[in-house]
Design an enzyme around this catalytic site. Structure first.
Site, mmCIF file in Angstrom:
data_model
loop_
_atom_site.group_PDB
_atom_site.id
_atom_site.type_symbol
_atom_site.label_atom_id
_atom_site.label_comp_id
_atom_site.label_asym_id
_atom_site.label_seq_id
_atom_site.Cartn_x
_atom_site.Cartn_y
_atom_site.Cartn_z
ATOM 1 N N HIS A 1 21.542 -1.669 34.150
ATOM 2 C CA HIS A 1 22.038 -0.777 35.206
ATOM 3 C C HIS A 1 21.099 -0.746 36.408
ATOM 4 O O HIS A 1 20.943 0.282 37.060
ATOM 5 C CB HIS A 1 22.278 0.650 34.675
ATOM 6 C CG HIS A 1 23.528 0.735 33.860
ATOM 7 N ND1 HIS A 1 24.785 0.748 34.414
ATOM 8 C CD2 HIS A 1 23.725 0.775 32.521
ATOM 9 C CE1 HIS A 1 25.701 0.804 33.462
ATOM 10 N NE2 HIS A 1 25.079 0.807 32.295
ATOM 11 N N ASP B 1 21.127 -3.862 38.361
ATOM 12 C CA ASP B 1 21.530 -4.996 39.226
ATOM 13 C C ASP B 1 22.254 -4.510 40.478
ATOM 14 O O ASP B 1 22.310 -5.225 41.474
ATOM 15 C CB ASP B 1 22.353 -6.044 38.459
ATOM 16 C CG ASP B 1 23.678 -5.537 37.910
ATOM 17 O OD1 ASP B 1 23.856 -4.314 37.774
ATOM 18 O OD2 ASP B 1 24.541 -6.390 37.612
ATOM 19 N N SER C 1 32.553 -10.591 28.243
ATOM 20 C CA SER C 1 33.735 -11.438 28.023
ATOM 21 C C SER C 1 34.547 -11.525 29.316
ATOM 22 O O SER C 1 35.095 -12.587 29.635
ATOM 23 C CB SER C 1 34.587 -10.881 26.886
ATOM 24 O OG SER C 1 34.918 -9.543 27.145
ATOM 25 N N SER C 2 34.593 -10.457 30.081
ATOM 26 C CA SER C 2 35.430 -10.492 31.290
ATOM 27 C C SER C 2 34.863 -11.464 32.322
ATOM 28 O O SER C 2 35.601 -12.283 32.877
ATOM 29 C CB SER C 2 35.597 -9.093 31.889
ATOM 30 O OG SER C 2 34.360 -8.497 32.127
ATOM 31 N N GLU D 1 36.299 -9.025 40.008
ATOM 32 C CA GLU D 1 35.999 -7.849 39.187
ATOM 33 C C GLU D 1 35.928 -6.585 40.052
ATOM 34 O O GLU D 1 36.483 -5.549 39.707
ATOM 35 C CB GLU D 1 34.651 -8.083 38.480
ATOM 36 C CG GLU D 1 34.254 -7.020 37.513
ATOM 37 C CD GLU D 1 34.858 -7.201 36.119
ATOM 38 O OE1 GLU D 1 35.011 -8.345 35.673
ATOM 39 O OE2 GLU D 1 35.190 -6.176 35.499
ATOM 40 N N ASP E 1 26.433 -10.346 35.392
ATOM 41 C CA ASP E 1 27.235 -11.061 34.398
ATOM 42 C C ASP E 1 27.715 -12.405 34.938
ATOM 43 O O ASP E 1 27.612 -13.439 34.268
ATOM 44 C CB ASP E 1 28.435 -10.214 33.970
ATOM 45 C CG ASP E 1 28.006 -8.848 33.468
ATOM 46 O OD1 ASP E 1 26.791 -8.644 33.273
ATOM 47 O OD2 ASP E 1 28.879 -7.993 33.276
ATOM 48 N N TYR F 1 31.125 4.029 34.704
ATOM 49 C CA TYR F 1 30.280 3.030 35.364
ATOM 50 C C TYR F 1 30.263 3.290 36.871
ATOM 51 O O TYR F 1 29.200 3.391 37.489
ATOM 52 C CB TYR F 1 30.813 1.625 35.062
ATOM 53 C CG TYR F 1 29.947 0.510 35.593
ATOM 54 C CD1 TYR F 1 28.988 -0.097 34.797
ATOM 55 C CD2 TYR F 1 30.075 0.073 36.908
ATOM 56 C CE1 TYR F 1 28.192 -1.120 35.286
ATOM 57 C CE2 TYR F 1 29.285 -0.945 37.412
ATOM 58 C CZ TYR F 1 28.344 -1.542 36.590
ATOM 59 O OH TYR F 1 27.557 -2.547 37.096
HETATM 60 C C1 GLA Z 1 27.962 -4.435 33.231
HETATM 61 C C2 GLA Z 1 28.065 -4.932 34.679
HETATM 62 C C3 GLA Z 1 26.736 -5.519 35.157
HETATM 63 C C4 GLA Z 1 25.577 -4.574 34.895
HETATM 64 C C5 GLA Z 1 25.620 -4.039 33.471
HETATM 65 C C6 GLA Z 1 24.585 -2.963 33.231
HETATM 66 O O1 GLA Z 1 27.758 -5.505 32.362
HETATM 67 O O2 GLA Z 1 29.083 -5.889 34.790
HETATM 68 O O3 GLA Z 1 26.832 -5.845 36.527
HETATM 69 O O4 GLA Z 1 25.549 -3.533 35.820
HETATM 70 O O5 GLA Z 1 26.896 -3.513 33.119
HETATM 71 O O6 GLA Z 1 23.316 -3.483 33.392
#
Ligand code: GLA
Length: 360
Positions: A15, A17, A105-106, A138, A150, A200
């Site tokens: 959390h 990025d 996975s997404s 996304e 990700d 989120y």
């Molecule tokens: C998800 C988001 C990422 C990141 C993580 C938490 O995976 O897609 O961008 O923020 O949560 O670190």
């Protein structure tokens, strides 16, 4: 031809990025593949093993709130960038990245779809564009305001290396991962509390509130001492979110050095501290994950563990002695099943290569 893209694990840097922090992910061996062929008719058809089929209407793409959004999202982004000069194709999607497990996975579906289209239509999208388009799908189509981690890890993954990235500058380096007789073990709690994406986005807003209240545009320009001094100005939740971000940034830097120096005790401690902060300050853990972490920490062969990914269920990552994996999984699985009636899944993860396509 098919495109492929792996899921990812993240050693530490959770959390952050989307908060200008440092992240330390790697692509894993599990991946999504998208087989692409010219369509027999004039439809864009998508079939997914185990999840059914659907037809994309390029004139009318709308999120449906299921797996198809990740694929539609990619087509939608190509259209937005005027790159949608495609004749109808059929896509066959297959994945061994568990869904909702915090292993991205997404992102792997988005990147694999892009990789397949990129190869098949020779779109000439470079790696930075693949990452940007997948993230856009996304953010703007699926509606999750995720950061770059990700999609970045899925595209840039490298065998035996994790990626240490400064999300403020975009600079990154490959860090060799040599764990001797230890391994990263991911344990999937198999629970996914649907609050996920709403919470989120809320966390993002709370971090922005912290920055705005302190009249700063980046967490990198605030010290922990300053956050403490100005605590009284901040809504309690904004203070807690800021506290997680600032301490996690520090832990991630320390962890990179500790891994290079093979200081396993320190790596383990940092993972454990990260978990406490994700639980208490960022508040993204849940009962089932707490149960797993507490029980894992009883094993002398476990160096440290923390919840991984977006949170609210999903997976945890632990640094453990490799020889102890079967025992840990067997005992933990029994206990967890008795308590929650759920069969957990465990996967040893190791840094693997990123996305691409194969002309088959
Ligand atoms: C998800 C988001 C990422 C990141 C993580 C938490 O995976 O897609 O961008 O923020 O949560 O670190």
């Amino acid at each position: 031809m098919y495109g492929y893209a792996p899921g990812r694990a993240n050693i530490i840097g959770e959390h952050v990025d989307y908060n200008d922090g440092y992240i330390f992910p790697f692509a894993i061996e599990r991946k999504t593949t998208v087989l692409i062929k010219k369509s027999d008719d004039s439809s864009f058809r998508v079939r997914s093993k185990g999840y059914g089929a659907f037809v994309i209407n390029p004139e009318k793409m709308e999120p449906r709130g299921d797996w198809t959004d990740y694929i539609q999202g990619v087509f939608w982004v190509l259209k937005r960038h005027d790159r949608f000069h495609l004749f109808p194709v059929t896509l066959e999607v297959d994945s061994d990245v568990p869904i909702g497990a915090g292993l991205s996975s997404s992102a792997s579906v988005e990147v694999a779809t892009l990789a397949a289209l990129n190869g098949f239509f020779t779109l000439g999208l470079d790696k930075a564009t693949l990452i940007a388009y997948a993230k856009e799908a996304e953010n703007d189509f699926v509606g999750v305001q995720c950061g770059i981690m990700d999609q970045f890890a899925s595209v840039m993954g490298k065998e035996d290396h994790a990626i240490f990235m400064d999300t403020r500058s975009g600079d990154f380096e490959y860090v060799p991962i040599d764990l001797d007789d230890k391994t990263f073990l991911v344990i999937n709690s198999k629970v996914s509390h649907a609050l996920g994406s709403g919470e989120y986005n809320r966390r993002r807003a709370e971090c922005a509130l912290c920055l705005n209240t302190l009249h700063r545009s980046s967490f990198r320009d605030i010290s922990l001492a300053e956050l403490e001094n100005k605590r009284a100005l901040l809504p309690p939740v904004a203070y807690l979110r800021g506290l997680h971000v600032l301490t996690e940034i520090e832990r991630t830097c320390l962890c990179k050095t500790a891994l290079l120096e093979k200081d396993w005790a320190l790596v383990g401690r940092l993972l454990t501290q990260s978990h406490s902060s994700l639980r208490d300050n960022y508040q993204v853990s849940c009962e089932e994950i707490e149960y797993l972490i507490e029980n894992l920490n009883q094993f002398s062969s476990v160096w440290g563990a923390r919840i991984m990914g977006g949170g609210f269920g999903g997976s945890l990552i632990a640094l453990v002695e490799e020889r102890a994996v079967p025992k840990i999984l067997a005992e933990l699985s029994d206990k967890y099943f008795h308590r929650y009636g759920i069969r957990l899944e465990g996967y040893q993860v190791k840094p693997s290569k990123g996305a691409g396509y194969v002309d088959s």
